[in-house]
Write an enzyme that holds these catalytic residues in place. Structure first.
Site, PDB file in Angstrom:
ATOM      1  N   ASP A  99      41.052 -22.251  42.846  1.00  8.83           N
ATOM      2  CA  ASP A  99      42.121 -23.134  42.329  1.00  8.83           C
ATOM      3  C   ASP A  99      42.223 -24.459  43.076  1.00  8.83           C
ATOM      4  O   ASP A  99      42.668 -25.447  42.501  1.00  8.83           O
ATOM      5  CB  ASP A  99      43.481 -22.410  42.264  1.00  8.83           C
ATOM      6  CG  ASP A  99      44.037 -21.991  43.607  1.00  8.83           C
ATOM      7  OD1 ASP A  99      43.283 -21.986  44.612  1.00  8.83           O
ATOM      8  OD2 ASP A  99      45.239 -21.672  43.666  1.00  8.83           O
ATOM      9  N   GLY A 105      52.992 -10.193  52.736  1.00  5.84           N
ATOM     10  CA  GLY A 105      51.674 -10.120  53.385  1.00  5.84           C
ATOM     11  C   GLY A 105      50.691  -9.227  52.655  1.00  5.84           C
ATOM     12  O   GLY A 105      49.614  -8.939  53.154  1.00  5.84           O
ATOM     13  N   ALA A 106      51.033  -8.772  51.443  1.00  4.72           N
ATOM     14  CA  ALA A 106      50.151  -7.867  50.709  1.00  4.72           C
ATOM     15  C   ALA A 106      49.218  -8.639  49.780  1.00  4.72           C
ATOM     16  O   ALA A 106      48.496  -8.051  48.991  1.00  4.72           O
ATOM     17  CB  ALA A 106      50.978  -6.861  49.916  1.00  4.72           C
ATOM     18  N   ASP A 161      49.275 -19.505  42.396  1.00  6.79           N
ATOM     19  CA  ASP A 161      50.368 -18.551  42.601  1.00  6.79           C
ATOM     20  C   ASP A 161      51.656 -19.041  41.961  1.00  6.79           C
ATOM     21  O   ASP A 161      52.375 -18.286  41.296  1.00  6.79           O
ATOM     22  CB  ASP A 161      50.597 -18.328  44.100  1.00  6.79           C
ATOM     23  CG  ASP A 161      49.337 -17.857  44.803  1.00  6.79           C
ATOM     24  OD1 ASP A 161      48.392 -17.467  44.103  1.00  6.79           O
ATOM     25  OD2 ASP A 161      49.312 -17.888  46.046  1.00  6.79           O
TER      26      ASP A 161
HETATM   27  C1  GLA Z   1      46.349 -18.020  48.040  1.00  8.25           C
HETATM   28  C2  GLA Z   1      46.711 -19.433  47.584  1.00  8.25           C
HETATM   29  C3  GLA Z   1      46.214 -19.705  46.178  1.00  8.25           C
HETATM   30  C4  GLA Z   1      44.743 -19.332  46.021  1.00  8.25           C
HETATM   31  C5  GLA Z   1      44.474 -17.945  46.576  1.00  8.25           C
HETATM   32  C6  GLA Z   1      43.017 -17.580  46.565  1.00  8.25           C
HETATM   33  O1  GLA Z   1      47.050 -17.066  47.299  1.00  8.25           O
HETATM   34  O2  GLA Z   1      48.107 -19.626  47.632  1.00  8.25           O
HETATM   35  O3  GLA Z   1      46.433 -21.053  45.842  1.00  8.25           O
HETATM   36  O4  GLA Z   1      43.931 -20.294  46.618  1.00  8.25           O
HETATM   37  O5  GLA Z   1      44.963 -17.801  47.892  1.00  8.25           O
HETATM   38  O6  GLA Z   1      42.557 -17.519  45.252  1.00  8.25           O
END
Ligand code: GLA
Length: 390
Positions: free
Chosen positions: A42, A127-128, A181
Site C-alpha cells: 500500500d 499488537g495482533a 488499514d
Molecule cells: C501495517 C500498515 C499498513 C500496511 C501493512 C502491511 O498494517 O499500517 O499501511 O502497510 O502494515 O501491508
C-alpha cells in the site's frame, strides 16, 4: 441496528456517564481488519485486499466548556488530558498519540472545534496485526464527526476520513503507514472484501463467494506481539523508496522490468520482487475466490507468505510455523497478515477441518517452545459507523 452494535452503544454510554458524569453526545464504532492479500504494497502504490472484521473500537464523545481534550481508555485503565493549544506531535503520548492526532486532523480540516471528552473501549486484541491503531483513529474521527452536520448529510467522504486517520498516525504516532488499514476500517461493506488501489484510492467491494465455496476465514493470532514503530516497518518503507528511485519509477508495485529489478543490490532486489509479485497476487486472489479455484488460492497464499518471509523479511518463527502447519492439516491457504514481525496468520479453511488445523498448529508451536495461539473465525464486516449522535 445489529445486537452487537446495540450492546456497544449501551456500554459506551454507561462508561461515559461513569467517567465524565455527562451523557455521551456521539458514539462511534470502527472495526479492525484482516488483510487477505497484498501486504506492504500500500505504500508502494499497489493493490490490497482487506476485510473489516466485527471486532474494533467504540468511542463516546461529549463537548466540554473548557479548552481541553480529556480521554479515558478502558484498556489502559487511565484518563489523560491536554490543553487544545498544547497538542504537540513531538511529545511521546503513548496510546493517546492516536487520539490527539485524530483530534488534530479533524480540527485542521474544520470538522470539529472546541473541548471534548472521549471514552474508549474495544474488543480488538492489540499488537495482533489487526489494525487496532487505525480502528482507534477512525472511531475517534467518526465520533467527532457525529457533531458535524456535513458528515451526517454525507458531504464528507469516508476516503477523506481515512486520509485524516493516516495523517494522525504519520504525525503523532510516527509510523509511516500506508492507507490500507484506515481505508478498510472506514470503507468496507458487510459481506465483501475491499480491493483497494492504494495509488488512486479507487475501491471495489469484492464478493469472496465464501458460502458457495464452503469456506471460512480462520484467524490465528500467534500472540507474538508486534510494534510497528520500532523501526522495521520504516526501514522496509525506505528500502522500497530507494528501490523505486533507482529503477526510476513512481510506483514500485508496477515496476515491470524484471532485469532491472534483479540488478538492484541485495536486499533491494528482494524487497522490490516482493512488492511487484504481491501486487499481482491481489487480482489473482480475487479471481480464485470468484471461480472457486481452491488450488490456485492455496498456491497464492503460500507464495505470498514465502515472499513476505524470505524476500521482504517481515515474518518471524511463530508466523512461519503457523503458515506451514495450517495447510498441512487441510487449510486451503495460510499466510501472515498485516505488517508482520509477529501478529496473526489468516487461513482459508473448510469448517470441517478447523479442529484438525487447530490441533496441528498448536502442536507445532508448542514443540518449538512458542506460546499457544488464539483462534478466531472472522467474517467480512461493515466499516466504521455512528451508533448515535447528538
Ligand atoms: C501495517 C500498515 C499498513 C500496511 C501493512 C502491511 O498494517 O499500517 O499501511 O502497510 O502494515 O501491508
Amino acid at each position: 441496528m445489529p445486537d452487537l452494535d446495540r450492546e456497544r452503544l449501551l456500554g459506551a454510554r454507561r462508561l461515559h456517564r461513569e467517567v465524565f458524569s455527562v451523557e455521551a453526545g456521539a458514539v462511534a464504532f470502527a472495526p479492525g481488519r484482516v488483510n487477505l492479500m497484498g501486504d506492504h504494497t500500500d505504500y508502494n502504490g499497489g493493490l490490497v485486499l482487506p476485510i473489516a472484521i466485527d471486532l474494533g473500537t467504540t468511542v463516546a464523545a461529549s463537548r466540554r466548556d473548557d479548552n481541553r481534550i480529556v480521554v479515558h481508555s478502558v484498556h489502559s485503565n487511565s484518563t489523560v488530558s491536554e490543553d487544545l493549544n498544547a497538542l504537540d506531535p513531538l511529545t511521546d503520548n503513548g496510546w493517546a498519540a492516536y487520539v490527539y492526532g485524530s483530534y488534530a486532523a479533524a480540527v485542521r480540516r474544520g470538522w470539529f472545534t472546541g473541548g471534548v471528552s472521549l471514552s474508549i473501549q474495544g474488543d480488538l486484541p492489540l499488537g495482533a496485526g489487526l489494525s487496532s491503531s487505525a480502528s482507534l483513529e477512525c472511531a475517534v474521527l467518526v465520533a467527532l464527526l457525529g457533531f458535524n452536520h456535513y458528515w451526517v448529510a454525507g458531504d464528507i467522504s469516508k476516503e477523506d476520513v481515512a486520509l485524516a486517520a493516516q495523517e494522525a498516525e504519520h504525525l503523532f504516532a510516527h509510523v509511516p503507514c500506508g492507507i490500507m488499514d484506515q481505508s478498510a476500517s472506514m470503507r468496507s461493506l458487510e459481506g465483501t472484501a475491499l480491493m483497494l488501489d492504494s495509488r488512486t484510492l479507487c475501491a471495489d467491494h469484492v464478493d469472496l463467494c465464501l458460502e458457495q465455496n464452503g469456506l471460512a476465514i480462520l484467524l490465528i493470532d500467534t500472540n507474538a506481539h508486534h510494534e510497528l514503530n520500532d523501526g522495521g516497518y520504516a526501514s522496509r518503507r525506505s528500502q522500497c523508496d530507494d528501490a523505486a528511485n533507482r529503477l526510476g519509477v513512481d510506483v514500485l508495485a508496477e515496476a515491470s522490468d524484471d532485469g532491472a529489478l534483479a540488478s538492484l543490490p541485495d536486499p533491494l532486489n528482494r524487497r522490490a520482487r516482493h512488492v511487484v509479485s504481491e501486487h499481482a497476487r491481489v487480482r489473482a486472489t480475487v479471481s480464485a475466490f470468484a471461480t472457486g479455484d481452491l488450488g490456485a488460492l492455496g498456491e497464492l497464499f503460500a507464495a505470498s507468505h514465502a515472499s513476505l518471509s524470505q524476500d521482504f523479511e517481515v515474518s518471524c518463527l511463530e508466523l512461519d510455523i503457523v503458515a506451514a502447519a495450517a495447510p498441512r492439516a487441510g487449510a486451503v491457504g495460510a499466510r501472515m497478515t498485516g505488517g508482520g514481525f509477529g501478529g496473526s496468520v489468516v487461513a482459508i479453511v473448510r469448517p470441517a477441518d478447523i479442529d484438525a488445523i487447530a490441533a496441528e498448529v498448536l502442536r507445532d508451536l508448542v514443540s518449538a517452545g512458542c506460546a499457544a495461539p488464539t483462534f478466531r473465525l472472522v467474517q467480512p464486516g461493515a466499516g466504521a459507523r455512528l451508533l448515535s449522535r447528538p
